[in-house]
Design an enzyme around this catalytic site. Structure first.
Site, mmCIF file in Angstrom:
data_model
loop_
_atom_site.group_PDB
_atom_site.id
_atom_site.type_symbol
_atom_site.label_atom_id
_atom_site.label_comp_id
_atom_site.label_asym_id
_atom_site.label_seq_id
_atom_site.Cartn_x
_atom_site.Cartn_y
_atom_site.Cartn_z
ATOM 1 N N THR A 187 61.873 31.387 55.149
ATOM 2 C CA THR A 187 62.992 30.650 56.202
ATOM 3 C C THR A 187 63.771 29.984 55.041
ATOM 4 O O THR A 187 63.434 29.208 54.034
ATOM 5 C CB THR A 187 62.114 29.792 57.130
ATOM 6 O OG1 THR A 187 63.130 28.934 57.988
ATOM 7 C CG2 THR A 187 61.226 28.941 56.169
ATOM 8 N N LYS A 441 73.971 8.239 62.467
ATOM 9 C CA LYS A 441 73.816 6.720 62.794
ATOM 10 C C LYS A 441 74.917 5.871 62.568
ATOM 11 O O LYS A 441 75.410 5.791 61.370
ATOM 12 C CB LYS A 441 72.418 6.082 61.942
ATOM 13 C CG LYS A 441 71.918 4.853 62.387
ATOM 14 C CD LYS A 441 70.757 4.467 61.796
ATOM 15 C CE LYS A 441 70.405 3.103 62.253
ATOM 16 N NZ LYS A 441 68.991 2.688 61.290
ATOM 17 N N TRP A 446 72.639 5.503 67.754
ATOM 18 C CA TRP A 446 72.216 6.772 67.417
ATOM 19 C C TRP A 446 73.137 7.574 68.456
ATOM 20 O O TRP A 446 73.198 7.514 69.576
ATOM 21 C CB TRP A 446 70.879 7.332 67.490
ATOM 22 C CG TRP A 446 70.034 6.462 66.793
ATOM 23 C CD1 TRP A 446 69.340 5.438 66.816
ATOM 24 C CD2 TRP A 446 69.705 6.912 65.332
ATOM 25 N NE1 TRP A 446 68.526 5.094 65.717
ATOM 26 C CE2 TRP A 446 68.612 6.011 64.646
ATOM 27 C CE3 TRP A 446 70.024 8.020 64.382
ATOM 28 C CZ2 TRP A 446 68.054 6.214 63.744
ATOM 29 C CZ3 TRP A 446 69.373 8.076 63.132
ATOM 30 C CH2 TRP A 446 68.486 7.204 62.892
#
Length: 550
Positions: A187, A441, A446
């Site tokens: 991966t 952020k 957020w």
């Protein structure tokens, strides 16, 4: 009181959960069903089983044995499906090689996995020739000519079909420990070399059974014996999401398209009446464009979409053409099944509600899911509180091979860490809000990049969008929208901010999400498995993002 155990009869068969047994019922109930490869040929399941035996025999003739890694570099084909079975059934380990990686990374994965035999399609001969000098462990290469003429490369021991024809179909497959490793692949991460994940026979069999469990597809139909299956996720990537194993276990008619060529996909769909596929949003976009160009009727085609978020706009377009679209969620490390979309009771037939439902998924059978804070404390399942999604299931990879530190991080606290920020509502619906590394952020607030992308995608003239965090001296970080624009459209900040301001007024997103800059590009960069490459976007625009058009 001590645990009690069954006392089996002396001759009772102790059934191991191995890949060999996925073939058992199909050879009884569907022996004359066919497995098709492009427009080049088809084979019955009975013939397929013979070819699986022949492949194992030819590999054994080349020195293959239990525990050895055998790597495949091919397009989606009947040959790849044969390797899905033959290699692990003989006790060897199948490495599905990501052929889209740069040559040095391909060489790294082959060396890291200790591959000793390679099965290589002629399209990848130049790649193999370039990396072979750096692969001292490779003992043999089998060339896949795929119907083309010409001399074999000097590095090949022989040609796949010729060697197969000369080999015995009666390979003596035997039972062994179901916890033996069956497959491995790599991966791609954001930094460093690819990480190897592995799966055992037991894990893959349980994953196959869970994929087939009728736990509520978005359209209420599911995946059945009557369907005609064509994969549109590369077979090198997470076992093509595990679906070839399901399709073979069920004895379904299967169509393998080789290299993904839009017009060929449309022809195969029309000729064989394909009813089920799976892909990333990029491939779905390609299919819709090809269907429009060729006049292909795609109505009734069920497609599970994963890898990245299925946008409401793309979903609506597919549904208008009569497709049944199902969103799924998973990772390479999870085999990949974690959860699948399900229409909420009472909303059936409501297009807007059904499309919205595709952004939330329910866990598959045997999946335990939590959202937690940084200290692994449980967070409430109220649909609002955000936390990292952590998982347990019997098929999750136990480690990153050869990387103990990364493995400990992956399994910190005894739960697999997805690195995804999610919410879970009281009915168990999981909604992925963002990747930990992609959350923005700004000013102490957020912002979920996925939510912001969904809003920007609805702006007039936007074809595709990615939102990333860019450093900002005042706010810490600010969002940058990188957009692909419809030809002739005049895009402005006001246009992009219109849907964001509407969401701010409704209280569904913070006021800090309003854009101050954007960039127009011809196309968004993709990773080797079709996901938007946000790391590359951040690097590309780090120095030239300005207020207004970057």
């Amino acid at each position: 009181m001590p645990l009690r155990f069954a006392e089996p009869a002396t001759e009772a068969y102790r059934f191991p959960l191995t890949i060999r047994h996925l073939l058992d019922s199909a050879l009884t109930t569907a022996s004359d069903r066919r497995i098709v490869y492009r427009d080049q040929g088809s084979w019955t399941y009975r013939e397929f089983a013979g070819r699986v035996g022949r492949l194992a025999s030819l590999l054994a003739d080349l020195g293959a044995e239990q525990g050895m890694t055998i790597a495949v570099m091919d397009w989606d084909s009947h040959r790849y499906l044969e390797a899905y079975f033959a290699v692990p059934m003989m006790g060897a380990v199948l490495q599905t090689v990501n052929v889209r990686l740069p040559a040095p990374q391909v060489a790294y994965t082959l060396n890291h996995a200790k591959a000793e035999i390679l099965l290589v399609h002629h399209d990848f001969f130049p790649l193999v020739e370039a990396v072979l000098p750096s692969l001292p462990g490779v003992k043999a290469v089998v060339a896949i000519m795929d119907g083309t003429q010409g001399a074999l490369p000097a590095f090949a021991k022989g040609e796949y079909e010729a060697l197969s024809a000369a080999a015995s179909p009666d390979y003596p497959f035997e039972d062994f420990d179901e916890n033996a490793v069956a497959t491995t692949f790599y991966t791609t991460g954001t930094t460093g070399n690819p990480k190897g994940v592995c799966f055992t026979h037991r894990q893959l069999v349980l994953h196959t059974l869970a994929c087939n469990a009728p736990f509520g597809a978005a359209d209420g139909t599911g995946f059945a014996y009557k369907d005609v299956y064509m994969p549109l996720t590369p077979m090198f990537h997470v076992h093509a999401w595990g679906v070839p194993y399901v399709a073979t276990m069920l004895g379904m008619t299967q169509v393998y398209p080789g290299r993904y060529e839009p017009e060929m996909l449309c022809r195969l769909h029309a000729q064989h009446k394909v009813t089920y596929s799976h892909c990333v949003p990029t491939i779905l976009r390609m299919l819709l464009d090809a269907a429009e160009k060729t006049g292909t009727d795609v109505s009734g085609w069920t497609i599970t979409v994963g890898g990245s978020a299925l946008s409401p706009q793309l979903c609506a377009e597919g549904r208008r053409k009569g497709m049944r679209l199902i969103a799924g969620y998973g990772m390479s490390e999870t085999g990949p099944l974690v959860s699948v979309a399900r229409i909420r009771p009472g909303t059936e037939g409501d297009d807007a509600a059904e499309i919205q439902a595709l952004t939330a998924t329910v866990p598959a059978p045997l999946i335990s899911a939590r959202i937690v804070d940084d200290d692994m404390n449980d967070l409430p399942h109220d649909g609002q509180t955000r936390g990292e999604l952590v998982l347990r299931a019997p098929w999750l990879t136990p480690c990153y091979t050869g990387d103990a530190k990364a493995s400990e991080t992956l399994w910190h606290g005894g739960w697999m860490h997805t690195q995804d920020i999610a919410t879970i509502d009281p009915d168990g619906y999981i909604r992925i809000r963002d990747r930990l590394k992609d959350v923005i952020k700004t000013g102490g607030e957020w912002i979920d990049s996925i939510q912001l992308e969904e809003l920007v995608a609805t702006a007039e003239g936007v074809v595709e969008v990615a939102v990333v965090a860019m450093p900002d001296a005042k706010w810490g970080e600010r969002p940058l929208a990188v957009v692909v624009v419809r030809p002739g459209a005049a895009l402005t900040l006001e246009t992009l901010n219109a849907p964001i301001e509407a969401a701010i007024s409704q209280g569904t997103i913070t006021r800090y999400a309003k854009l101050e800059r954007f960039a127009v590009v011809e196309g968004l960069p993709r990773t080797s498995v079709g996901k938007i490459d946000k790391k590359l976007i951040r690097a590309t625009h780090a120095d030239n993002a300005q207020a207004g058009v970057a």
